[in-house]
Structure formats: C-alpha cells, structure tokens
Design an enzyme around this catalytic site. Structure first.
Site, PDB file in Angstrom:
ATOM      1  N   SER A  70       5.970  -5.132  -6.850  1.00 62.41           N
ATOM      2  CA  SER A  70       5.935  -5.891  -8.102  1.00 62.41           C
ATOM      3  C   SER A  70       7.287  -5.866  -8.804  1.00 62.41           C
ATOM      4  CB  SER A  70       4.875  -5.314  -9.050  1.00 62.41           C
ATOM      5  OG  SER A  70       3.603  -5.409  -8.483  1.00 62.41           O
TER       6      SER A  70
HETATM    7  N1  SAH Z   1       1.365  -1.710  -6.927  1.00 66.79           N
HETATM    8  C1  SAH Z   1       2.322  -2.346  -6.043  1.00 66.79           C
HETATM    9  C2  SAH Z   1       2.033  -3.807  -5.840  1.00 66.79           C
HETATM   10  C3  SAH Z   1       1.311  -3.989  -4.592  1.00 66.79           C
HETATM   11  S1  SAH Z   1       0.957  -5.642  -4.130  1.00 66.79           S
HETATM   12  C4  SAH Z   1       3.753  -2.086  -6.468  1.00 66.79           C
HETATM   13  O1  SAH Z   1       4.018  -1.044  -7.010  1.00 66.79           O
HETATM   14  O2  SAH Z   1       4.618  -2.891  -6.241  1.00 66.79           O
HETATM   15  C5  SAH Z   1      -0.807  -5.568  -4.111  1.00 66.79           C
HETATM   16  C6  SAH Z   1      -1.438  -4.681  -3.078  1.00 66.79           C
HETATM   17  O3  SAH Z   1      -2.843  -4.790  -3.235  1.00 66.79           O
HETATM   18  C7  SAH Z   1      -1.140  -5.079  -1.630  1.00 66.79           C
HETATM   19  O4  SAH Z   1      -0.552  -4.002  -0.972  1.00 66.79           O
HETATM   20  C8  SAH Z   1      -2.519  -5.418  -1.071  1.00 66.79           C
HETATM   21  O5  SAH Z   1      -2.686  -5.056   0.276  1.00 66.79           O
HETATM   22  C9  SAH Z   1      -3.441  -4.611  -1.972  1.00 66.79           C
HETATM   23  N2  SAH Z   1      -4.826  -5.074  -2.021  1.00 66.79           N
HETATM   24  C10 SAH Z   1      -5.294  -6.355  -2.024  1.00 66.79           C
HETATM   25  N3  SAH Z   1      -6.641  -6.342  -2.065  1.00 66.79           N
HETATM   26  C11 SAH Z   1      -7.041  -5.041  -2.109  1.00 66.79           C
HETATM   27  C12 SAH Z   1      -8.304  -4.376  -2.160  1.00 66.79           C
HETATM   28  N4  SAH Z   1      -9.451  -5.051  -2.175  1.00 66.79           N
HETATM   29  N5  SAH Z   1      -8.332  -3.023  -2.183  1.00 66.79           N
HETATM   30  C13 SAH Z   1      -7.173  -2.311  -2.160  1.00 66.79           C
HETATM   31  N6  SAH Z   1      -5.952  -2.869  -2.098  1.00 66.79           N
HETATM   32  C14 SAH Z   1      -5.878  -4.215  -2.089  1.00 66.79           C
END
Ligand code: SAH
Length: 219
Positions: A70
């Site tokens: 992010s």
């Molecule tokens: N928090 C992160 C952003 C990650 S992007 C940061 O620090 O940058 C969002 C993440 O959510 C992805 O890795 C994706 O695989 C995960 N995701 C999507 N659907 C999900 C679900 N149902 N359960 C757990 N993780 C999920």
C-alpha cells in the site's frame, strides 16, 4: 521500536525517509506517533531490491502474485483511524501482503493478528517480521473474510483489500468503541469506518481509495 536492519545509505537513507514523513504531514496525516513510526520502518525491506529506490516514494508498488504494497499515505491514514479505538491490546489485520502495514501496527498494539490468503506472501511476510525483530504478530495463512472470532474481541480491525459489500459480520468481533477500517467497492472504492457502539454501530464514509480486491479462499 528498534529495528534490526540499519537504514542503509542513498535511496534508503534517513533523509529520504524524512522527506516521506514531510510529504505525509502536508497531505494531512496529523498523528505524530504514526509519522514517527513511518519514518522508522524500513519500507525498502518489503519490496524487491529492484524497486528499493522507490520504497520511500508515496506510491503503492508491486510485490508479486498480482498484489501491491500500500501507499504510505494510506497506511498512515488507516493507522491513524484505527488508533482512535478504545485500547491497544489486540488488533486484527486482514490482508498481510508483504507485512508493511502489519509492522507499522505492531508498533502500537500489544498483539497484531494478521491473515493472508496467498501462501507465498504469508511466508515472505513471516520472514521479514523475524528479520526485523517484530515478535508480537500472529500471522495466519487463510481466508480472513470472516475475521478471527476465536481471538476476538479486537480494539480494531483493518482490512487492506476491498470488499464488494460492507463486511457487517466483523463488527461483532470488535470491542465496544472498537473501529473497523476498510475499503469498500469494486471499480469505485471508498474508505469507511464502522465504530461499534453499546447499541449498534456508527458508520463514517471517508475518501476515495484504490485497493486490490478481497478474494475468497486461499492460494
Ligand atoms: N497490508 C498490505 C497491503 C496488502 S494488499 C501492505 O502493507 O502493503 C492486500 C492483501 O490482501 C493481498 O496480499 C491479498 O492477497 C490479501 N487478501 C485478499 N483477500 C484476502 C482474504 N480473503 N483473506 C486474507 N487476505 C486477503
């Protein structure tokens, strides 16, 4: 906080990080504790070496598996919002990704529970947390869309992937006064906050955002 990885030099220097903090402050991030943590967490550790020179730009970057780290502004904004909750004991993050937001949250909460559906990302995040000496995160590889009722109640829940509809069932996993912060929508997305009250909940609509989708099942 005391990260084991030194800042390094050049693109990952203290000056580069200070510039990022200044940018977030002028973009409206007011919580100085959050800004201090953003200034200290080594974001370059969370991206591929080839992208390390952009790690302190205020942009999201690819982390493989079609996912992104992010944008620092949004990490700071969502952190600021959840910290308005009733305590700092337990927090749930859904969507660990590379573990950057997790590391930021771990500086504020006693225990952070974090769930990631993609095995390769969960493994990478786990390795980085160990490398950085962050020991108060319980990371789980799984589908986080229903939260983690067995570890509830949480002072806050943050979803870092966009749900198509408001995930109301997660509100029950909040402590009274607890905050759920999440993006909602498919093409057009916006950030929302739901606060659990004694009797029901209050919802606040916030700014437009752009997140990867919350998906069902594991990968
Ligand atoms: N928090 C992160 C952003 C990650 S992007 C940061 O620090 O940058 C969002 C993440 O959510 C992805 O890795 C994706 O695989 C995960 N995701 C999507 N659907 C999900 C679900 N149902 N359960 C757990 N993780 C999920």
């Amino acid at each position: 906080m005391n990260f084991k990885i030194p800042g390094g030099s050049g693109m990952t220097s203290a000056r580069t990080r200070t510039r990022l903090v200044e940018r977030l402050r002028s973009a409206g991030i007011a919580n100085e504790d959050v800004l201090a943590v953003i200034g200290e967490v080594p974001r370059h550790i969370f991206v591929d070496e080839a992208l390390a020179h952009r790690a302190y730009d205020d942009v999201s970057l690819p982390i493989g598996h079609n996912q992104t780290i992010s944008q620092p502004y949004i990490v700071a904004r969502m952190t600021e919002l959840v910290l308005g909750g009733p305590g700092r004991a337990r927090m749930l993050e859904i969507g660990t990704g590379c573990g950057y937001q997790t590391t930021v949250l771990a500086q504020f909460y006693k225990t952070v529970h974090s769930i990631e559906r993609i095995g390769g990302l969960a493994r990478g995040a786990r390795e980085r947390l160990v490398e950085l000496g962050v020991h108060n995160v319980r990371l789980r590889h799984g589908d986080g869309s229903r939260g983690q009722p067995e570890a509830a109640p949480f002072d806050a829940i943050m979803i870092t992937a966009a749900a198509p509809i408001v995930p109301e069932q997660l509100v029950d996993q909040l402590a009274i006064g607890g905050r759920l912060v999440f993006p909602v929508g498919v093409e057009e997305q916006e950030l929302r906050m739901i606060e659990r009250l004694d009797d029901g909940y209050a919802e606040t609509r916030l700014e437009k955002v752009r997140f990867v989708p919350l998906l069902p099942g594991v990968a």
